[in-house]
Design a protein around this motif. Structure first.
Motif, PDB file in Angstrom:
ATOM      1  N   ARG A 165       0.625  -1.087  -0.254  1.00 33.97           N
ATOM      2  CA  ARG A 165       0.131   0.033   0.042  1.00 33.97           C
ATOM      3  C   ARG A 165       0.456   1.130   0.354  1.00 33.97           C
ATOM      4  NH1 ARG A 165      -3.523  -3.414   3.949  1.00 33.97           N
ATOM      5  NH2 ARG A 165      -4.927  -4.236   2.465  1.00 33.97           N
ATOM      6  N   ASP A 168       2.287   2.303  -3.552  1.00 33.03           N
ATOM      7  CA  ASP A 168       1.304   2.297  -4.573  1.00 33.03           C
ATOM      8  C   ASP A 168       0.785   4.265  -3.396  1.00 33.03           C
ATOM      9  OD1 ASP A 168      -1.024   2.490  -6.101  1.00 33.03           O
ATOM     10  OD2 ASP A 168      -2.707   2.326  -4.369  1.00 33.03           O
ATOM     11  N   GLU A 169       1.258   4.333  -2.798  1.00 42.44           N
ATOM     12  CA  GLU A 169       0.208   6.088  -2.763  1.00 42.44           C
ATOM     13  C   GLU A 169       2.005   6.760  -2.453  1.00 42.44           C
ATOM     14  OE1 GLU A 169      -0.714   9.167  -1.439  1.00 42.44           O
ATOM     15  OE2 GLU A 169      -1.680   7.295  -1.631  1.00 42.44           O
ATOM     16  N   ARG A 172       2.404   6.957  -6.514  1.00 41.02           N
ATOM     17  CA  ARG A 172       1.496   7.901  -6.845  1.00 41.02           C
ATOM     18  C   ARG A 172       1.745  10.018  -6.814  1.00 41.02           C
ATOM     19  NH1 ARG A 172      -3.231   4.781  -5.252  1.00 41.02           N
ATOM     20  NH2 ARG A 172      -3.172   5.843  -2.984  1.00 41.02           N
ATOM     21  N   GLN A 173       2.519   9.781  -5.250  1.00 45.86           N
ATOM     22  CA  GLN A 173       2.782  10.678  -5.228  1.00 45.86           C
ATOM     23  C   GLN A 173       4.631  11.680  -6.063  1.00 45.86           C
ATOM     24  OE1 GLN A 173       3.266  12.472  -1.304  1.00 45.86           O
ATOM     25  NE2 GLN A 173       1.643  11.844  -0.438  1.00 45.86           N
ATOM     26  N   ILE A 217       1.360  10.093   3.935  1.00 46.75           N
ATOM     27  CA  ILE A 217       0.933   8.720   3.484  1.00 46.75           C
ATOM     28  C   ILE A 217       1.220   7.512   5.087  1.00 46.75           C
ATOM     29  CG2 ILE A 217       3.290   7.163   2.708  1.00 46.75           C
ATOM     30  CD1 ILE A 217       4.667   9.485   1.734  1.00 46.75           C
ATOM     31  N   TYR A 220      -2.776   7.538   4.516  1.00 49.37           N
ATOM     32  CA  TYR A 220      -3.331   6.956   3.619  1.00 49.37           C
ATOM     33  C   TYR A 220      -3.238   5.213   3.911  1.00 49.37           C
ATOM     34  CZ  TYR A 220      -3.388   4.066  -0.652  1.00 49.37           C
ATOM     35  OH  TYR A 220      -4.181   3.550  -1.252  1.00 49.37           O
ATOM     36  N   VAL A 224      -6.752   2.653   3.986  1.00 44.30           N
ATOM     37  CA  VAL A 224      -7.151   2.276   2.815  1.00 44.30           C
ATOM     38  C   VAL A 224      -7.982   0.825   3.394  1.00 44.30           C
ATOM     39  CG1 VAL A 224      -4.217   1.618   2.329  1.00 44.30           C
ATOM     40  CG2 VAL A 224      -6.985   2.326   0.492  1.00 44.30           C
TER      41      VAL A 224
END
Length: 317
Positions: A165, A168-169, A172-173, A217, A220, A224
């Protein structure tokens, strides 16, 4: 490789079994569950899914290696003795309020009873590597170790979903591919995760985040899985990310990749200064479980967060 999934009739257990059969087709999977009908139903369906290898269109997915088997068995020491690895997914139904953040702890009391029952027949068998998935993972891993009396090196509490996870975050950033992201996570499988940002890299290069970015982060990653529950329903779970991660650990055990580091929960007896607790730490794996625990140097805030995780988990173990 012969893998026994304890709780194989449930949602997570059956998803783990299916993923093992797809990702490592030569694996022999045995589903053990008190609901023998549910386990048998999943076994039949998974077995049929492997039969796509019988025609040209499906055959490339299974390469040329022999196909394993999928079947059901009653709980017994003999099932354990014939296996190379156990995956414990058995769990009580999600309790009321278990779909809210921090909900893993609501399983504790009932799942301790379940794991004690499992230990009662496991301790009649020879020690076998165990991957614990039942929540709350760190407490359940430690209880199962204590109740079986097996060497602590055999126990691996699954906690890799957070690592996926956070990748993934961060991807994206930073506008990167998740496969180029590395940020290990220590501590509890829950609220007291400890991302090791001091070791985070993107495309092999160190990456720096501000304090507020790190906080976002972490929030999240904590939020999630419960967002997923709200979208899919409280009786479901983040079973796909879990199953893929568990299958990867099983494959590492089979490959005997002692040089590969992974962060999993395991009983600690002095490492990082902690005793009588299971937490996620860097470990090297071999066919018997944990080959060795690696002690990283941590920056002050990471060390403080890990100590907080220890105090919280230790007091409720």
């Amino acid at each position: 490789m012969d893998v026994v999934v304890i709780g194989g009739g449930g949602t997570v257990g059956s998803t783990v079994a299916y993923t093992l059969s797809v990702q490592i087709p030569a694996t022999n999977v045995t589903l053990v569950d008190t609901d023998i009908d549910a386990a048998e139903g999943h076994a039949i369906d998974i077995r049929h899914s492997m039969c796509h290898a019988t025609y040209g269109l499906g055959r490339p997915d299974f390469a040329s290696e022999p196909l394993g088997s999928v079947h059901v068995a009653e709980p017994s020491p003999s099932v354990v003795s014939e296996s190379d690895c156990l995956v414990v997914t058995a769990s009580a139904p999600r309790p009321k309020d278990g779909d809210a953040r921090g909900g893993r702890l609501t399983f504790l009391e009932r799942n301790l009873e379940i794991v004690d029952n499992i230990a009662a027949w496991l301790n009649e068998a020879d020690p076998t590597p165990v991957i614990v998935v039942s929540n709350p993972v760190d407490r359940i891993t430690h209880r199962l170790w204590r109740q079986t009396g097996w060497p602590r090196q055999r126990f691996l509490g699954y906690s890799l979903s957070e690592t996926a996870r956070i990748a993934d975050e961060i991807a994206r950033q930073t506008d990167a591919s998740p496969r180029e992201v590395y940020c290990p996570i220590l501590g509890e499988h829950g609220e007291h995760i400890v991302p090791i940002f001091s070791r985070a890299t993107v495309s092999g290069e160190p990456v720096n985040f501000s304090e507020s970015e790190r906080d976002d982060i972490v929030e999240y990653v904590r939020d999630v899985p419960y967002d997923v529950l709200k979208l899919r329903g409280a009786q479901d779970s983040s079973r796909w990310v879990t199953a893929r991660g568990v299958a990867s650990v099983v494959q590492r055990l089979d490959d005997d990749c002692a040089d590969a580091l992974v962060c999993l929960s395991t009983p600690l007896e002095g490492e990082y200064g902690f005793k009588d607790v299971s937490l996620s730490v860097p470990v090297r794996l071999d066919k018997d479980g944990v080959a060795n625990i690696v002690e990283w140097s941590l920056v002050e805030e990471e060390r403080t967060a890990l100590e907080d995780a220890y105090r919280v988990v230790r007091t409720s173990t």
